[in-house]
Design a protein around this motif. Structure first.
Motif, PDB file in Angstrom:
ATOM      1  N   ALA A 187       0.826  -1.208   0.000  1.00 16.46           N
ATOM      2  CA  ALA A 187       0.000   0.000   0.000  1.00 16.46           C
ATOM      3  C   ALA A 187       0.857   1.254   0.000  1.00 16.46           C
ATOM      4  CB  ALA A 187      -0.921  -0.014   1.218  1.00 16.46           C
ATOM      5  N   ALA A 188       2.012   1.186   0.677  1.00 15.74           N
ATOM      6  CA  ALA A 188       2.906   2.344   0.752  1.00 15.74           C
ATOM      7  C   ALA A 188       3.469   2.722  -0.618  1.00 15.74           C
ATOM      8  CB  ALA A 188       4.036   2.051   1.731  1.00 15.74           C
ATOM      9  N   LEU A 189       3.510   1.778  -1.558  1.00 17.75           N
ATOM     10  CA  LEU A 189       4.072   2.046  -2.882  1.00 17.75           C
ATOM     11  C   LEU A 189       3.068   2.728  -3.819  1.00 17.75           C
ATOM     12  CD1 LEU A 189       5.983  -1.313  -3.567  1.00 17.75           C
ATOM     13  CD2 LEU A 189       7.003   0.908  -3.066  1.00 17.75           C
ATOM     14  N   LEU A 190       1.810   2.691  -3.470  1.00 21.05           N
ATOM     15  CA  LEU A 190       0.785   3.199  -4.390  1.00 21.05           C
ATOM     16  C   LEU A 190       0.932   4.688  -4.663  1.00 21.05           C
ATOM     17  CD1 LEU A 190      -2.344   1.224  -3.101  1.00 21.05           C
ATOM     18  CD2 LEU A 190      -0.981   0.813  -5.167  1.00 21.05           C
ATOM     19  N   THR A 191       1.195   5.468  -3.626  1.00 19.67           N
ATOM     20  CA  THR A 191       1.359   6.918  -3.812  1.00 19.67           C
ATOM     21  C   THR A 191       2.543   7.229  -4.716  1.00 19.67           C
ATOM     22  OG1 THR A 191       0.424   7.347  -1.618  1.00 19.67           O
ATOM     23  CG2 THR A 191       1.720   9.113  -2.638  1.00 19.67           C
ATOM     24  N   THR A 192       3.656   6.513  -4.480  1.00 23.79           N
ATOM     25  CA  THR A 192       4.854   6.715  -5.307  1.00 23.79           C
ATOM     26  C   THR A 192       4.580   6.335  -6.758  1.00 23.79           C
ATOM     27  OG1 THR A 192       6.281   6.244  -3.414  1.00 23.79           O
ATOM     28  CG2 THR A 192       7.270   6.077  -5.600  1.00 23.79           C
ATOM     29  N   LEU A 193       3.852   5.240  -6.949  1.00 23.42           N
ATOM     30  CA  LEU A 193       3.535   4.799  -8.308  1.00 23.42           C
ATOM     31  C   LEU A 193       2.620   5.805  -9.010  1.00 23.42           C
ATOM     32  CD1 LEU A 193       3.050   0.989  -7.632  1.00 23.42           C
ATOM     33  CD2 LEU A 193       4.726   1.989  -9.191  1.00 23.42           C
ATOM     34  N   ASP A 194       1.621   6.319  -8.300  1.00 25.82           N
ATOM     35  CA  ASP A 194       0.730   7.333  -8.891  1.00 25.82           C
ATOM     36  C   ASP A 194       1.515   8.569  -9.313  1.00 25.82           C
ATOM     37  OD1 ASP A 194      -1.775   6.163  -8.922  1.00 25.82           O
ATOM     38  OD2 ASP A 194      -2.165   6.640  -6.814  1.00 25.82           O
ATOM     39  N   SER A 195       2.394   9.028  -8.437  1.00 26.27           N
ATOM     40  CA  SER A 195       3.213  10.207  -8.727  1.00 26.27           C
ATOM     41  C   SER A 195       4.114   9.953  -9.932  1.00 26.27           C
ATOM     42  CB  SER A 195       4.050  10.574  -7.503  1.00 26.27           C
ATOM     43  OG  SER A 195       4.936  11.631  -7.797  1.00 26.27           O
ATOM     44  N   SER A 196       4.702   8.770  -9.989  1.00 23.63           N
ATOM     45  CA  SER A 196       5.610   8.435 -11.084  1.00 23.63           C
ATOM     46  C   SER A 196       4.851   8.347 -12.409  1.00 23.63           C
ATOM     47  CB  SER A 196       6.312   7.106 -10.796  1.00 23.63           C
ATOM     48  OG  SER A 196       7.139   7.213  -9.657  1.00 23.63           O
ATOM     49  N   ILE A 197       3.658   7.759 -12.380  1.00 23.26           N
ATOM     50  CA  ILE A 197       2.849   7.655 -13.603  1.00 23.26           C
ATOM     51  C   ILE A 197       2.510   9.045 -14.132  1.00 23.26           C
ATOM     52  CG2 ILE A 197       0.588   6.964 -14.498  1.00 23.26           C
ATOM     53  CD1 ILE A 197       0.758   4.528 -12.588  1.00 23.26           C
ATOM     54  N   ASN A 198       2.124   9.961 -13.236  1.00 19.03           N
ATOM     55  CA  ASN A 198       1.790  11.329 -13.646  1.00 19.03           C
ATOM     56  C   ASN A 198       3.014  12.067 -14.194  1.00 19.03           C
ATOM     57  OD1 ASN A 198      -0.884  11.017 -12.855  1.00 19.03           O
ATOM     58  ND2 ASN A 198      -0.506  11.766 -10.771  1.00 19.03           N
ATOM     59  N   SER A 199       4.160  11.847 -13.568  1.00 22.78           N
ATOM     60  CA  SER A 199       5.393  12.511 -14.016  1.00 22.78           C
ATOM     61  C   SER A 199       5.829  11.992 -15.379  1.00 22.78           C
ATOM     62  CB  SER A 199       6.509  12.293 -12.993  1.00 22.78           C
ATOM     63  OG  SER A 199       6.194  12.905 -11.761  1.00 22.78           O
ATOM     64  N   VAL A 200       5.678  10.687 -15.606  1.00 23.93           N
ATOM     65  CA  VAL A 200       6.028  10.108 -16.913  1.00 23.93           C
ATOM     66  C   VAL A 200       5.107  10.681 -17.990  1.00 23.93           C
ATOM     67  CG1 VAL A 200       6.032   7.991 -18.284  1.00 23.93           C
ATOM     68  CG2 VAL A 200       7.058   7.998 -16.006  1.00 23.93           C
ATOM     69  N   SER A 201       3.828  10.835 -17.669  1.00 26.47           N
ATOM     70  CA  SER A 201       2.887  11.424 -18.628  1.00 26.47           C
ATOM     71  C   SER A 201       3.312  12.840 -19.006  1.00 26.47           C
ATOM     72  CB  SER A 201       1.472  11.438 -18.047  1.00 26.47           C
ATOM     73  OG  SER A 201       0.996  10.118 -17.834  1.00 26.47           O
ATOM     74  N   ALA A 202       3.759  13.619 -18.005  1.00 24.57           N
ATOM     75  CA  ALA A 202       4.228  14.981 -18.274  1.00 24.57           C
ATOM     76  C   ALA A 202       5.474  14.967 -19.154  1.00 24.57           C
ATOM     77  CB  ALA A 202       4.517  15.698 -16.957  1.00 24.57           C
ATOM     78  N   SER A 203       6.364  14.003 -18.906  1.00 22.56           N
ATOM     79  CA  SER A 203       7.587  13.889 -19.710  1.00 22.56           C
ATOM     80  C   SER A 203       7.256  13.502 -21.151  1.00 22.56           C
ATOM     81  CB  SER A 203       8.521  12.841 -19.096  1.00 22.56           C
ATOM     82  OG  SER A 203       8.998  13.272 -17.835  1.00 22.56           O
ATOM     83  N   LEU A 204       6.278  12.610 -21.292  1.00 26.29           N
ATOM     84  CA  LEU A 204       5.859  12.222 -22.644  1.00 26.29           C
ATOM     85  C   LEU A 204       5.263  13.409 -23.395  1.00 26.29           C
ATOM     86  CD1 LEU A 204       4.249   8.718 -21.967  1.00 26.29           C
ATOM     87  CD2 LEU A 204       6.339   9.192 -23.239  1.00 26.29           C
TER      88      LEU A 204
END
Length: 276
Positions: A187-204
């Protein structure tokens, strides 16, 4: 009163001068028809030839610009494809972590999810490592930016920023050894994964903007090249319809000139009648 002389035939000299002029003009017209150029060398028109040569050099240089832009497009396209793949993998990792965060899940099932999570995590690194074109990788952190030629003299360039999608970086904050063994750690990884997914979208999105800019400039360079080529043609190309009409007229004038020279050459024979 003109002097009758067997030494100097003024009429023949004039006729010969006119015939030579006609022959020269005829040769010029024939050269224009054969080459399609009214300015084929500096001798034809020094100023126009110099301008045309300078512009031909620009057109040739723009070929190098187009090649540079094409390479940049390929690099960005490969990077974007890798980024999209990484985004999909992160989404899959989130799915595994979310499933593993269920406290009702037994240990065996959670371990299976953990193995899948770790495998997908490692696949991200493999994807980034192989996202190279012509030895250039914009997403593994090896390049902060690349440039592409933007004009014929190389004084202007387009800059494309790299996007470091490596695990544990500023965009994907998920650690390269991230994993889970319990529901709470998953569960602790979910926030990090959400943030990373959003950041990758911005990079794309940034890579997409760069790709569009390169494509737009490549289109402009192509149009510029066509315009310059047209301008060169206006300077040096022959009007073949006009030259064809000139050819007909000069051929007729040449025949008449030959007749005039023949008549002038016969004029001295009249002197013989004075001695009969």
């Amino acid at each position: 009163m003109p002097v009758n002389s067997v030494n100097t035939n003024a009429g023949a000299l004039i006729a010969l001068q006119n015939l030579n002029k006609t022959n020269s003009d005829l040769q010029t017209v024939q050269n224009r028809i054969n080459t399609g150029l009214k300015v084929g060398s500096a001798k034809d028109n020094g100023a126009a030839f110099a301008i045309a040569q300078s512009q031909r050099s620009t057109v040739s240089s723009l070929d190098a610009v187009k090649d540079s832009l094409s390479r940049a497009t390929s690099v960005v396209d490969v990077a974007s494809s890798a980024g999209e793949g990484v985004s999909d993998l992160l989404t899959q990792m989130k799915e595994k972590a979310l499933a593993a965060s269920d406290t009702s899940l037994d240990t065996t099932s959670r371990n299976a999810l953990q193995n899948d999570f770790n495998s997908i995590r490692d696949q991200i690194t493999k994807t980034l490592t192989n996202a190279s074109f012509n030895g250039i990788n914009l997403v593994d952190g090896s390049k902060t930016e690349i440039t592409a030629l933007a004009n014929a003299d190389g004084s202007s360039v387009l800059t494309i920023a790299g996007q470091n999608l490596s695990l544990g970086g500023s965009i994907i904050t998920l650690a390269s050894d991230a994993s889970f063994a319990t529901a709470s750690s998953a569960a602790a990884l979910l926030t990090t994964l959400d943030s990373s997914i959003n950041s990758v979208s911005a990079s794309l999105a940034k890579l997409g903007t760069s790709a569009k800019a390169v494509d737009n400039h490549a289109e402009f360079v192509g149009k510029l090249q066509d315009s310059i080529t047209t301008g060169i043609g206006n300077l040096v190309d022959a009007d073949l319809a006009k030259e064809s009409a000139k050819l007909q007229a000069l051929q007729t004038k040449q025949q008449l000139g030959i007749q005039a020279l023949s008549i002038a050459n016969q004029s001295t024979s009249t002197v013989l009648s004075l001695f009969r």
